[in-house]
Scaffold this motif. Sequence first.
Motif, mmCIF file in Angstrom:
data_model
loop_
_atom_site.group_PDB
_atom_site.id
_atom_site.type_symbol
_atom_site.label_atom_id
_atom_site.label_comp_id
_atom_site.label_asym_id
_atom_site.label_seq_id
_atom_site.Cartn_x
_atom_site.Cartn_y
_atom_site.Cartn_z
ATOM 1 N N ALA A 1 -3.134 -2.193 -37.349
ATOM 2 C CA ALA A 1 -2.531 -2.569 -36.074
ATOM 3 C C ALA A 1 -2.604 -1.417 -35.073
ATOM 4 O O ALA A 1 -2.887 -1.625 -33.884
ATOM 5 C CB ALA A 1 -1.084 -3.001 -36.289
ATOM 6 N N SER B 1 -11.002 -7.566 -39.364
ATOM 7 C CA SER B 1 -9.597 -7.966 -39.335
ATOM 8 C C SER B 1 -9.415 -9.380 -39.874
ATOM 9 O O SER B 1 -8.412 -9.685 -40.535
ATOM 10 C CB SER B 1 -9.049 -7.885 -37.905
ATOM 11 N N ALA C 1 -4.187 -8.921 -34.163
ATOM 12 C CA ALA C 1 -4.984 -7.746 -33.807
ATOM 13 C C ALA C 1 -6.447 -8.117 -33.617
ATOM 14 O O ALA C 1 -7.093 -7.729 -32.631
ATOM 15 C CB ALA C 1 -4.837 -6.678 -34.890
ATOM 16 N N THR D 1 -0.089 -1.601 -41.025
ATOM 17 C CA THR D 1 0.372 -0.752 -39.918
ATOM 18 C C THR D 1 -0.777 0.051 -39.330
ATOM 19 O O THR D 1 -0.936 0.137 -38.094
ATOM 20 C CB THR D 1 1.481 0.190 -40.403
ATOM 21 N N ILE E 1 0.308 -10.199 -37.899
ATOM 22 C CA ILE E 1 -0.053 -8.977 -37.177
ATOM 23 C C ILE E 1 -1.558 -8.736 -37.251
ATOM 24 O O ILE E 1 -2.209 -8.429 -36.248
ATOM 25 C CB ILE E 1 0.727 -7.775 -37.733
ATOM 26 N N LEU E 2 -2.116 -8.868 -38.452
ATOM 27 C CA LEU E 2 -3.557 -8.646 -38.597
ATOM 28 C C LEU E 2 -4.355 -9.707 -37.840
ATOM 29 O O LEU E 2 -5.360 -9.400 -37.183
ATOM 30 C CB LEU E 2 -3.944 -8.672 -40.072
ATOM 31 N N THR F 1 -7.077 -10.197 -42.941
ATOM 32 C CA THR F 1 -5.955 -11.139 -42.768
ATOM 33 C C THR F 1 -5.889 -12.076 -43.966
ATOM 34 O O THR F 1 -4.812 -12.306 -44.539
ATOM 35 C CB THR F 1 -6.134 -11.953 -41.477
#
Length: 609
Positions: free
Chosen positions: A500, A390, A353, A497, A349-350, A394
């Motif tokens: 994101a 990000s 993003a 979260t 997700i990271l 990550t």
Amino acid sequence: MPATDLHLAVDIAPWWITAVYEHDGTVHPVYFAGHARLPSGVIPDPATGTLLTGTTALTAGLRDADDYRPDPMASVHDGTDTTAVAAVLAHVATHASALAGTPVTALTVVTATGWGHRARQRLQQAATQVGLPVPGIVTAAAAVSAGTATSGRFVLIATAAPDLTILDLDDGYQQVAHTDIHDPAHPDIDTALLARLADPPPTGWPVHREIHQARTVLADRPRASLLLPPPHPAAILEQADVSAAATPHLARVPDAVKQALTDADLDSADVTTVILTGDDPILPSLGAALTAAGLPEPTFVDDPHTIARGALRITRPTTVTTPPPGTTAASGRLPRTRITLANLARVAILAAAGVAILLQTITTADIGRIGGDITGVLLPVENIGFAAASAVLTAWTAAQLVPTTWLTAAHADDDITTGALLRRGYLGAAALGLAVAGLWGLGVGVGVDFYDPAYLRAALTCAIPLAACAALIALIAPRIPHGAIVTWLGRANPPVTAIALAAAGVYLQRAAFTYTFPADLLPTSGPTQIAGAVLLGVATALTATRPPLLRIITGVVLGGGYALVSSVHTIEYLTWAYIAVLLWWAATTTIATITAAAPQAGTWIKRLT
């Protein structure tokens, strides 16, 4: 053991499963629909393809014998499959959790004999792939010895296989000898019994299951009935039949005892306890033969839960013992489980993003040209900084997984300390995150075909502080007390979260101002801009605060406020503000690491602030 812990011990034998669990300081046997044992086999469900377990699986297996697997542990030991044992463990754990009202926090699994390194890893993998803790592994001989009152150092365990095992209790239930009792000139007991029942003797697991059940019944009764496959009629088996089949093998008990004592380098006087375990009519004769061979009078054990209870007793200290005072992450180890899709999803997700923001920045750049020459490029450099941040976070999130997960079975039971894993993980995160951030800054110039030092400067400005925090944590975290590591890991977990949501907010606002996807799908870009502003405001609140009530209040205030002030002129400042909040989060996490590792430093920091 804390009242909220549930330690489950499971004995998955070739035909039956027994289990016990310890909760709130009390050991409870597990009963399945009122029965002490559960069939251990599995079979695929024709409708769904999932594995059926327990009585449901046995019922289906009697209709479709070819697909039924009566001994799941054999497939794990041989390396052919782990899913069968995983399904069985999940079934038993779910049932035990329902009885105790709490999830399983520690697991012990019994194996018939000592297993090698790779087989043990496969068994551990079977447990972790269904979300259970990495199990302790105990042999059946050690478990029955621990579950039975014994005296002295050396214990001999005999089973109806028949076989003998000698254990050294002072050396952690170490097996020092094992001998099968078998006359090679005669067939084994089950084969001899089948030959008595039919000619030619039937084959297949249902027949062997019938023999096993009949021998269990004959432990207390003179005869037992069996259902044989067509065209064979039902048959009757008597104790005399079993005795006749076992006699040539039991005649070799003196030789087997002598061989076991020789292998263990012991005399018969060194063996102070003899245990006979199981339900079988040959056990009295086996016990008499052992006594005649000069061994002590045997203790008969027929409680089906003895093995699981003993396994629980052996692993209880290593599972629940608190590390000695002063133990730190540098010398202690956390339980580790196989990496899951949920673990990988946080990292993905990271990464997604940051990549999404970077690609949008490049594709929506306003490129000025005179003829074929580029004279200038207008793009939001703050978004490059966001993508760079990000990238570092990550790698930071991946570093969080290192002390508690293992990627391949080859590292399931390594002896690397938590501190060493933390140091490697966070130093790797700092280096990798900084390298990727630099590539992002250079990549923007390549993407727009125009080099501007501001791109790399924005990326490194945001990445260097985060990488520095990760490197500092790598040096300090190994000093954290072992008991505080789990709490600290939760505190140091990046707010995936929130990040994101912030990325979505930045992306939507840029899409609204450039009228690109998804803003181009709407009649007006206003809703897209407002939605993006609200998401960025809420993300800022979630990243900057921790108490739930404060998060709600701050989220409402910032979400509404950002929606009011967001415009093409202010989005730059709102994005930089969120990046500043991320840097603040990293700084406070580093301070929390310092105070966890050195409480006196926390007092000093409080005085300064």
